[in-house]
Motif scaffolding. Structure first.
Motif, short mmCIF file in Angstrom:
data_model
loop_
_atom_site.label_atom_id
_atom_site.label_comp_id
_atom_site.label_asym_id
_atom_site.label_seq_id
_atom_site.Cartn_x
_atom_site.Cartn_y
_atom_site.Cartn_z
N GLU A 1 40.97 33.29 34.32
CA GLU A 1 40.55 32.45 33.19
C GLU A 1 41.05 33.03 31.86
O GLU A 1 41.15 32.31 30.86
N THR A 2 41.36 34.33 31.86
CA THR A 2 41.81 34.97 30.61
C THR A 2 43.20 35.57 30.73
O THR A 2 43.78 35.97 29.73
N GLU A 3 43.73 35.66 31.96
CA GLU A 3 45.07 36.23 32.16
C GLU A 3 46.05 35.13 32.53
O GLU A 3 45.65 34.07 33.02
N LEU A 4 47.34 35.39 32.32
CA LEU A 4 48.38 34.47 32.74
C LEU A 4 49.38 35.21 33.61
O LEU A 4 49.70 36.37 33.36
N PRO A 5 49.92 34.54 34.65
CA PRO A 5 50.89 35.20 35.53
C PRO A 5 52.29 35.14 34.94
O PRO A 5 52.53 34.49 33.91
N ASP A 6 53.23 35.79 35.61
CA ASP A 6 54.64 35.61 35.26
C ASP A 6 54.98 34.14 35.45
O ASP A 6 54.42 33.46 36.32
N ALA A 7 55.92 33.65 34.65
CA ALA A 7 56.20 32.21 34.61
C ALA A 7 56.48 31.62 35.99
O ALA A 7 55.93 30.58 36.36
N ARG B 1 44.47 26.23 32.88
CA ARG B 1 45.22 27.32 32.24
C ARG B 1 46.60 27.51 32.89
O ARG B 1 47.59 27.81 32.22
N LEU B 2 46.66 27.36 34.21
CA LEU B 2 47.91 27.57 34.93
C LEU B 2 48.88 26.40 34.84
O LEU B 2 50.09 26.58 34.98
N THR B 3 48.36 25.19 34.62
CA THR B 3 49.16 23.99 34.78
C THR B 3 50.42 23.93 33.90
O THR B 3 51.50 23.59 34.41
N PRO B 4 50.38 24.24 32.60
CA PRO B 4 51.63 24.17 31.83
C PRO B 4 52.72 25.07 32.39
O PRO B 4 53.88 24.65 32.52
N LEU B 5 52.36 26.30 32.74
CA LEU B 5 53.35 27.21 33.32
C LEU B 5 53.80 26.75 34.70
O LEU B 5 54.98 26.83 35.04
N ALA B 6 52.85 26.24 35.52
CA ALA B 6 53.19 25.80 36.87
C ALA B 6 54.13 24.60 36.83
O ALA B 6 55.08 24.51 37.62
N MET C 1 48.36 41.76 35.37
CA MET C 1 47.46 41.63 36.51
C MET C 1 48.28 41.43 37.78
O MET C 1 49.30 40.75 37.76
N GLY C 2 47.83 42.00 38.90
CA GLY C 2 48.57 41.87 40.14
C GLY C 2 48.56 40.45 40.67
O GLY C 2 47.69 39.66 40.36
N ARG C 3 49.56 40.16 41.49
CA ARG C 3 49.69 38.81 42.04
C ARG C 3 48.59 38.54 43.06
O ARG C 3 48.26 39.38 43.88
N VAL C 4 48.03 37.33 43.00
CA VAL C 4 47.07 36.89 44.03
C VAL C 4 47.87 36.37 45.21
O VAL C 4 48.78 35.57 45.06
N THR C 5 47.56 36.83 46.41
CA THR C 5 48.25 36.37 47.60
C THR C 5 47.30 35.57 48.48
O THR C 5 46.10 35.55 48.26
N MET C 6 47.87 34.94 49.49
CA MET C 6 47.10 34.03 50.33
C MET C 6 46.02 34.78 51.10
O MET C 6 46.27 35.83 51.67
N GLU C 7 44.81 34.20 51.11
CA GLU C 7 43.73 34.77 51.90
C GLU C 7 44.06 34.68 53.38
O GLU C 7 44.75 33.77 53.83
#
Length: 279
Positions: free
Chosen positions: A202-208, A256-261, A1-7
């Motif tokens: 909610e179902t995807e994970l980003p690069d570490a 979902r993001l917290t362990p990787l973050a 999935m593409g990266r989310v950038t700042m609004e």
């Protein structure tokens, strides 16, 4: 999935405060500017914009510097720590849905000379930020008991403002009053846009190493929305009010993001204890 950038509507300062609340608040540490630049680059903020934001926040008393050798570290001031603690309460304790409303309203009436246009604008802006809406031109209302003494004192308008606690009379159509006083359509649209933007995660994970930046964007956008929400009593809002669903999306994606973050923060951030002479 593409990266989310700042609004577009999310200022770098908001992201910076979120970052510091996440990594510095309550830990007596400061963070190396290079670490901030790295994380912000992953959130779509350029190096020059990040450096300018750090400088402006120091000038405004929101950050302080601590030099270690050739490196510059940044920590919180008492003012910024208080702002961040309020944000924490709004996210994790107060929440987006007001189910505990006891029927109390805060009414604020003001009468200012016609020539005081700037004071009138400043008062209205701060009242809106505090959850008030214009019942009539000089009479504003907010749900619950809102302490505006500091706000009024800061503007120097105590002699021109009167504040009351009130309950609506039997037969008052509170739902209609809310619709007339607050821009519910605009507020609902913000929650709905947030869900569209973040629900896929909610179902995807980003690069570490993108997880930390992504969680910062998530938190900063969520706080921006709920700070603009007057927390109107849900019992008088439309049945399909989207705040609860948006809050569930926020919490699920955050979890979902917290362990990787957290692992990303360990790798990317250079933190130092605050020196005793800087505390």
């Amino acid at each position: 999935m593409g990266r989310v950038t700042m609004e577009e509507s999310l200022r770098p300062q908001s992201l910076m405060l979120t970052f510091l609340g996440d990594q510095v608040l309550g830990r007596d540490v400061c963070v190396y500017s290079g670490s901030v630049i790295d994380v912000f680059a992953r959130a779509g903020v350029g190096e020059q914009a990040t450096r300018s934001t750090l400088t402006r926040m120091v000038q405004r008393g929101l950050l302080r510097r601590q030099r270690e050798g050739r490196r510059m570290y940044f920590g919180l001031t008492e003012h910024s720590a208080a702002v961040l603690r309020d944000g924490e309460r709004r996210i994790w304790q107060t929440g987006a849905v007001n189910r505990q409303w006891d029927g109390t309203w805060t009414l604020l009436g003001f009468s200012l000379p016609e020539s005081w246009q700037r004071q009138r604008h400043d008062l209205r802006s701060k009242l809106t930020w505090s959850g008030f809406g214009p019942l009539f031109s000089g009479l504003w209302i907010a749900p619950g008991e809102v302490d505006v003494s500091e706000l009024v004192a800061e503007l120097g308008l105590a002699a021109h403002v009167k504040v009351f606690r009130a309950h609506a009379d039997t037969g008052t159509d509170i739902a209609a009053m809310i619709e007339e006083t607050w821009e519910l359509t605009e507020l609902a649209a913000r929650y709905e846009a947030f869900v569209r933007r973040w629900q896929p995660w909610e179902t995807e994970l980003p690069d570490a190493d993108d997880a930390l930046a992504l969680r910062l964007l998530l938190q900063a956008e969520w706080l921006r929305i709920i700070r603009r929400d007057p927390r109107l009593p849900v019992v008088h809002l439309p049945d399909d009010w989207p705040a609860e669903g948006a809050e569930k999306t926020f919490r699920r994606v955050h979890e979902r993001l917290t362990p990787l973050a957290d692992a990303s923060a360990e790798r990317l951030l250079d933190l130092l204890p605050v020196r005793p002479d800087q505390a």
